[in-house]
Design an enzyme around this catalytic site. Structure first.
Site, PDB file in Angstrom:
ATOM      1  N   SER A  50       0.825  -1.209   0.000  1.00 17.49           N
ATOM      2  CA  SER A  50       0.000   0.000   0.000  1.00 17.49           C
ATOM      3  C   SER A  50       0.858   1.258   0.000  1.00 17.49           C
ATOM      4  O   SER A  50       2.061   1.223   0.312  1.00 17.49           O
ATOM      5  CB  SER A  50      -0.909   0.021   1.234  1.00 17.49           C
ATOM      6  OG  SER A  50      -0.139   0.272   2.406  1.00 17.49           O
ATOM      7  N   ASP A  84      -1.374  -0.999  -3.750  1.00 15.58           N
ATOM      8  CA  ASP A  84      -2.705  -0.812  -3.171  1.00 15.58           C
ATOM      9  C   ASP A  84      -2.927   0.589  -2.595  1.00 15.58           C
ATOM     10  O   ASP A  84      -1.999   1.227  -2.094  1.00 15.58           O
ATOM     11  CB  ASP A  84      -2.908  -1.857  -2.067  1.00 15.58           C
ATOM     12  CG  ASP A  84      -4.370  -2.064  -1.723  1.00 15.58           C
ATOM     13  OD1 ASP A  84      -5.206  -2.095  -2.650  1.00 15.58           O
ATOM     14  OD2 ASP A  84      -4.676  -2.202  -0.528  1.00 15.58           O
ATOM     15  N   HIS A  85      -4.168   1.044  -2.650  1.00 16.74           N
ATOM     16  CA  HIS A  85      -4.608   2.305  -2.048  1.00 16.74           C
ATOM     17  C   HIS A  85      -3.681   3.468  -2.404  1.00 16.74           C
ATOM     18  O   HIS A  85      -3.209   4.207  -1.541  1.00 16.74           O
ATOM     19  CB  HIS A  85      -4.742   2.179  -0.526  1.00 16.74           C
ATOM     20  CG  HIS A  85      -6.060   1.597  -0.106  1.00 16.74           C
ATOM     21  ND1 HIS A  85      -7.252   2.280  -0.229  1.00 16.74           N
ATOM     22  CD2 HIS A  85      -6.364   0.396   0.429  1.00 16.74           C
ATOM     23  CE1 HIS A  85      -8.242   1.512   0.216  1.00 16.74           C
ATOM     24  NE2 HIS A  85      -7.730   0.360   0.603  1.00 16.74           N
ATOM     25  N   HIS A 179     -11.868  -1.322   7.362  1.00 15.75           N
ATOM     26  CA  HIS A 179     -10.433  -1.507   7.507  1.00 15.75           C
ATOM     27  C   HIS A 179     -10.029  -1.542   8.987  1.00 15.75           C
ATOM     28  O   HIS A 179     -10.683  -0.955   9.838  1.00 15.75           O
ATOM     29  CB  HIS A 179      -9.678  -0.347   6.854  1.00 15.75           C
ATOM     30  CG  HIS A 179      -9.744  -0.336   5.361  1.00 15.75           C
ATOM     31  ND1 HIS A 179     -10.513   0.559   4.657  1.00 15.75           N
ATOM     32  CD2 HIS A 179      -9.123  -1.101   4.434  1.00 15.75           C
ATOM     33  CE1 HIS A 179     -10.359   0.339   3.362  1.00 15.75           C
ATOM     34  NE2 HIS A 179      -9.529  -0.658   3.197  1.00 15.75           N
ATOM     35  N   GLY A 208     -10.951  -4.592   3.795  1.00 10.74           N
ATOM     36  CA  GLY A 208     -11.256  -4.723   5.212  1.00 10.74           C
ATOM     37  C   GLY A 208     -11.730  -6.107   5.610  1.00 10.74           C
ATOM     38  O   GLY A 208     -12.558  -6.255   6.510  1.00 10.74           O
ATOM     39  N   ASN A 229      -9.341  -8.724   0.205  1.00 12.63           N
ATOM     40  CA  ASN A 229      -8.134  -8.109   0.754  1.00 12.63           C
ATOM     41  C   ASN A 229      -8.021  -8.336   2.260  1.00 12.63           C
ATOM     42  O   ASN A 229      -8.980  -8.086   3.002  1.00 12.63           O
ATOM     43  CB  ASN A 229      -8.148  -6.593   0.510  1.00 12.63           C
ATOM     44  CG  ASN A 229      -7.888  -6.221  -0.932  1.00 12.63           C
ATOM     45  OD1 ASN A 229      -7.869  -7.074  -1.822  1.00 12.63           O
ATOM     46  ND2 ASN A 229      -7.693  -4.940  -1.175  1.00 12.63           N
ATOM     47  N   VAL A 230      -6.841  -8.767   2.705  1.00 10.57           N
ATOM     48  CA  VAL A 230      -6.581  -9.002   4.130  1.00 10.57           C
ATOM     49  C   VAL A 230      -5.265  -8.325   4.516  1.00 10.57           C
ATOM     50  O   VAL A 230      -4.245  -8.539   3.857  1.00 10.57           O
ATOM     51  CB  VAL A 230      -6.495 -10.510   4.430  1.00 10.57           C
ATOM     52  CG1 VAL A 230      -6.079 -10.752   5.879  1.00 10.57           C
ATOM     53  CG2 VAL A 230      -7.826 -11.192   4.137  1.00 10.57           C
ATOM     54  N   THR A 232      -4.855  -6.433   8.293  1.00 10.77           N
ATOM     55  CA  THR A 232      -4.726  -6.338   9.744  1.00 10.77           C
ATOM     56  C   THR A 232      -4.565  -7.697  10.413  1.00 10.77           C
ATOM     57  O   THR A 232      -3.853  -7.827  11.415  1.00 10.77           O
ATOM     58  CB  THR A 232      -5.942  -5.602  10.334  1.00 10.77           C
ATOM     59  OG1 THR A 232      -6.006  -4.284   9.761  1.00 10.77           O
ATOM     60  CG2 THR A 232      -5.848  -5.472  11.844  1.00 10.77           C
TER      61      THR A 232
END
Length: 280
Positions: A50, A84-85, A179, A208, A229-230, A232
């Site tokens: 990210s 990402d992001h 998220h 999230g 998407n994973v 955390t």
């Protein structure tokens, strides 16, 4: 094994009504753990870096991108590299020089019209260079400056118009996940996912997902989600393992001693997600 393209994994999964899981890379240990988890599960995966991770590395994309790509190439698993992001246009423009086959361009904080304009420009640039572009519509929440509103959802008609207006290849939608969740308690709107799948001609992406139980994720894939998407969940495993080791061995100063169990904990988390969500 050579890197595979994100688009190849996504297109194949969508045709089979399954999904591809994408895991966030922050350190080299994250990349190694994702590769090991994918190998253990016998399943392809996406390693994604990210913009926030790039900032953590001093704003330098090249070192962490090169390390992640090298880990992926050394693995027998089929792995893709995704940026990402991305909010920075400069970072978007750096993607094609660093083995990425896809980018998530995030203009979701902008008003709708500005989001469409910025994302259409990003998609045009990406497509000229053979990159697959993901975008977001409807605040997913859980990030600084974001809506954090549980009721925020993506409207199917607006989503269809957004995809038509931007030319993106995939769309991240807000359907109940958030998220940065550390507990897996989120409930998704499966009827909305199905409606979005029917309305939108491109693959859907769930951000999230760390806070979403396995059964909810399986339901989301059945309803039409294609990329999961994973992030955390890996950090929770990493930090928990480090904390436990240092509590048991408080005099340790060699980081390798606690990074080994941290990496193993993340690899186990990756493998469990891949196996339990049944994306094959």
């Amino acid at each position: 094994m050579p890197l595979v393209s994100t688009s190849e994994l996504i297109i194949t999964a969508r045709a089979r009504n399954t999904a591809v899981m994408a895991f966030n890379v922050i350190t080299v240990e994250h990349a190694e753990a994702i590769a090991a988890g994918a190998e253990a599960a016998g399943t392809p995966a996406v390693l994604q870096i990210s913009e926030n991770a790039v900032k953590f590395h001093g704003g330098r994309l090249a070192p962490i991108a090169a390390a992640t790509a090298s880990v992926a190439r050394a693995s027998p698993a089929r792995l893709a590299l995704h940026l990402d992001h991305v909010e920075s246009v400069d970072l978007l423009h750096a993607a094609s020089a660093h083995d990425f086959t896809s980018v998530m361009f995030d203009a979701s904080k902008l008003p709708y019209g500005d989001n469409v304009k910025a994302t259409a420009k990003a998609a045009h640039w990406a497509h000229e260079r053979g990159l697959w572009l993901e975008a977001e519509l409807g605040r997913v929440g859980g990030k600084a400056g974001d809506a954090h509103t549980p009721g925020v959802r993506t409207d199917p008609a607006e989503a269809a118009a957004y995809v038509a207006g931007t030319g993106v290849d995939a769309l991240a939608v807000a359907v109940g996940s958030t998220h940065a969740m550390t507990e897996r308690t989120a409930t998704l709107d499966h009827a909305l996912i199905a409606a979005l799948r029917a309305a939108v001609p491109v693959p859907l992406v769930l951000h999230g997902s760390s806070g979403v139980p396995d059964a909810e994720l399986r339901g989301a894939v059945a309803a039409g989600m294609t990329k999961i998407n994973v992030g955390t969940a890996l950090n929770t495993a990493f930090t928990g393992a480090v904390r436990a080791f240092l509590e048991a061995h408080p005099s340790t100063v060699d980081p390798r001693k606690y990074l080994v169990p941290a990496r193993e904990a993340m690899a186990g988390t990756v493998a469990r997600f891949l196996q339990n969500v049944r994306t094959r």
